[in-house]
Design an enzyme around this catalytic site. Structure first.
Site, PDB file in Angstrom:
ATOM      1  N   GLU A  49       0.821  -1.311  -0.074  1.00 43.58           N
ATOM      2  CA  GLU A  49      -0.086   0.056   0.073  1.00 43.58           C
ATOM      3  C   GLU A  49       0.772   1.297   0.027  1.00 43.58           C
ATOM      4  O   GLU A  49       0.549   2.243  -0.729  1.00 43.58           O
ATOM      5  CB  GLU A  49      -1.097   0.141   1.180  1.00 43.58           C
ATOM      6  CG  GLU A  49      -1.684   1.257   1.458  1.00 43.58           C
ATOM      7  CD  GLU A  49      -1.832   1.503   2.878  1.00 43.58           C
ATOM      8  OE1 GLU A  49      -1.530   3.056   3.174  1.00 43.58           O
ATOM      9  OE2 GLU A  49      -2.328   0.783   3.735  1.00 43.58           O
ATOM     10  N   GLU A 126       7.236   3.479  11.836  1.00 41.79           N
ATOM     11  CA  GLU A 126       5.578   3.485  12.056  1.00 41.79           C
ATOM     12  C   GLU A 126       5.569   2.717  13.080  1.00 41.79           C
ATOM     13  O   GLU A 126       4.360   2.581  14.023  1.00 41.79           O
ATOM     14  CB  GLU A 126       5.024   3.189  10.985  1.00 41.79           C
ATOM     15  CG  GLU A 126       3.489   3.148  11.015  1.00 41.79           C
ATOM     16  CD  GLU A 126       2.597   3.119   9.681  1.00 41.79           C
ATOM     17  OE1 GLU A 126       1.533   2.952   9.807  1.00 41.79           O
ATOM     18  OE2 GLU A 126       3.399   2.954   8.686  1.00 41.79           O
TER      19      GLU A 126
END
Length: 420
Positions: A49, A126
């Site tokens: 993604e 992240e």
């Protein structure tokens, strides 16, 4: 008006014409997510993604980011356990631009080795950020505790080790096997005409090809266990629950009612007793996530270490009370009206409409209308509520997770025996 069409290569297109708005929301949905990943490439759906934003044959990453923002639009994506979605929202005048950019990303991404290494570092950061957010981390710890042997129990983002080891060849192979016409739905809602949509999408997406091999999914085996992750923080973050229902289960709407009554809002039993009456927590809520052949039900609370046992006992007592006695007629009626209002109010946002269309088609192979949802909720009876509560709230399959400064002194099994 609602329409469902199929492009010449097999991509499904669902369109909702809304002539009274000024915007249009476009989403490309792919029926793949972390649940379908091999252990060796855990996190590849989420990695992929990210990579679709890193440059194509026609645009670099900066141009992708700037093109829609320059006309006041938005572009983004998300990955879930079973789906991935790339979406844009623009004024209707800019539909062609949004479609062009999303199609370019979807079909022409370069997957540059250099960009992949950069993005790998972004995802590793992240993961670190996520590890520093205990009220989010505890949900992954909980699902991993409930389903330790199934990909459905693993985090969407992957682990530092798995992300570090995903190669470019593995990422491209995953893309080629899952981003194929039979596994793709394009959803559009807004000020647009169906004929315009189909003509544009047919031209843009006709190059997409490939055969899809649907994965065989077994229902995950649930374990009654407890997990603790030590963090140097002030609060205890708790999550407990049981296996839920699949999104296609006959009693899924009854479970929505149950969830709403137990911890779905500020008028729920848990919020009122734990926060408003006793002041033991700032945040407490329940939730249910339904998947294609299974589901997960959970209750989250953030509280101090000294109050963690009391909060957990209240949660278990409220669940036990609903199992024994169900809910009151007033709770049933109020909850039905609440869900009805939530569903219908969400229709005022074109992005919500697009999400409903895309998720409905990719998950069920058909369009589930708001009217169908409301009608199903309004038909939920007290008898079905009790039946569903006794089916879902099985203390023999209860899992518990905690993230905090010190391991809780109590055992969940002891508290369960105490309230039986």
């Amino acid at each position: 008006m609602l329409y469902k069409d199929i492009l010449s290569n097999g991509i499904r297109v669902v369109t909702e014409e809304l002539p009274f708005v000024h915007s249009v929301s476009l989403g490309i949905w792919v029926g793949t997510g972390s649940r379908f990943e091999d252990k060796r490439i855990h996190g590849v759906s989420h990695f992929l993604e990210h990579m679709l934003f890193k440059g194509t044959k026609n645009r670099n990453a900066k141009q992708i980011a700037e093109s829609l923002e320059a006309v006041g639009g938005q572009i983004n994506a998300f990955t879930s356990k079973e789906h991935t979605c790339y979406y844009a929202k623009v004024l209707s005048d800019h539909f062609d631009l949004a479609a062009d950019i999303l199609a370019d990303m979807f079909l022409n991404s370069l997957f540059s080795a250099e960009e992949m290494d950069k993005e790998r570092n972004v995802i590793l950061e992240e993961i670190k950020m996520y590890e520093d957010t205990p009220d989010e981390l505890v949900h992954d710890v909980y699902s991993r505790t409930l389903w330790p042997q199934d990909p459905l129990g693993q985090s969407i983002i992957g682990t530092s080790k798995s992300v570090e080891n995903i190669s470019r060849d593995q990422l491209i192979a995953y893309y080629q096997s899952t981003y194929v016409p039979q596994n793709v739905v394009i959803a559009i809602a807004g000020k647009i005409q169906r004929e315009v949509v189909l003509e544009k999408l047919e031209k843009l997406f006709s190059p997409l090809s490939g055969q899809f091999q649907p994965p065989s999914l077994n229902e995950p085996q649930a374990f009654s266990d407890a997990s603790f992750v030590a963090k140097d923080i002030e609060q205890m973050h708790l999550c407990l629950g049981t296996p839920g229902l699949s999104s296609q289960h006959d009693n899924i709407y009854a479970l929505s009612v149950l969830n709403n009554v137990l911890g779905g809002g500020i008028s729920s039993r848990l919020f009122q007793e734990v926060r408003e009456e006793r002041g033991l927590t700032y945040t407490i809520y329940s939730y249910h996530s339904g998947y294609s052949n299974s589901g997960i039900f959970g209750v989250y609370a953030g509280t101090s270490l000294q109050n963690s046992q009391a909060v957990t006992e209240i949660i278990l007592k409220q669940i036990s009370d609903i199992k024994r006695n169900g809910i009151t007629p007033q709770e049933l009626e109020n909850t039905k009206q609440h869900i009805k209002g939530t569903v219908l109010l969400s229709l005022e946002n074109v992005s919500n409409r697009m999400n409903r269309l895309g998720k409905s088609e990719i998950s069920f192979g058909r369009l589930i209308t708001p009217e169908e949802i409301v009608d199903s909720v309004m038909k939920v009876s007290h008898e079905v509520v009790i039946e569903t509560a006794r089916q879902v709230f099985d203390f023999e399959k209860c899992a518990f997770a905690a993230v905090g400064p010190e391991k809780p002194a109590f055992h969940l099994s002891t508290l369960v025996e105490k309230i039986k």
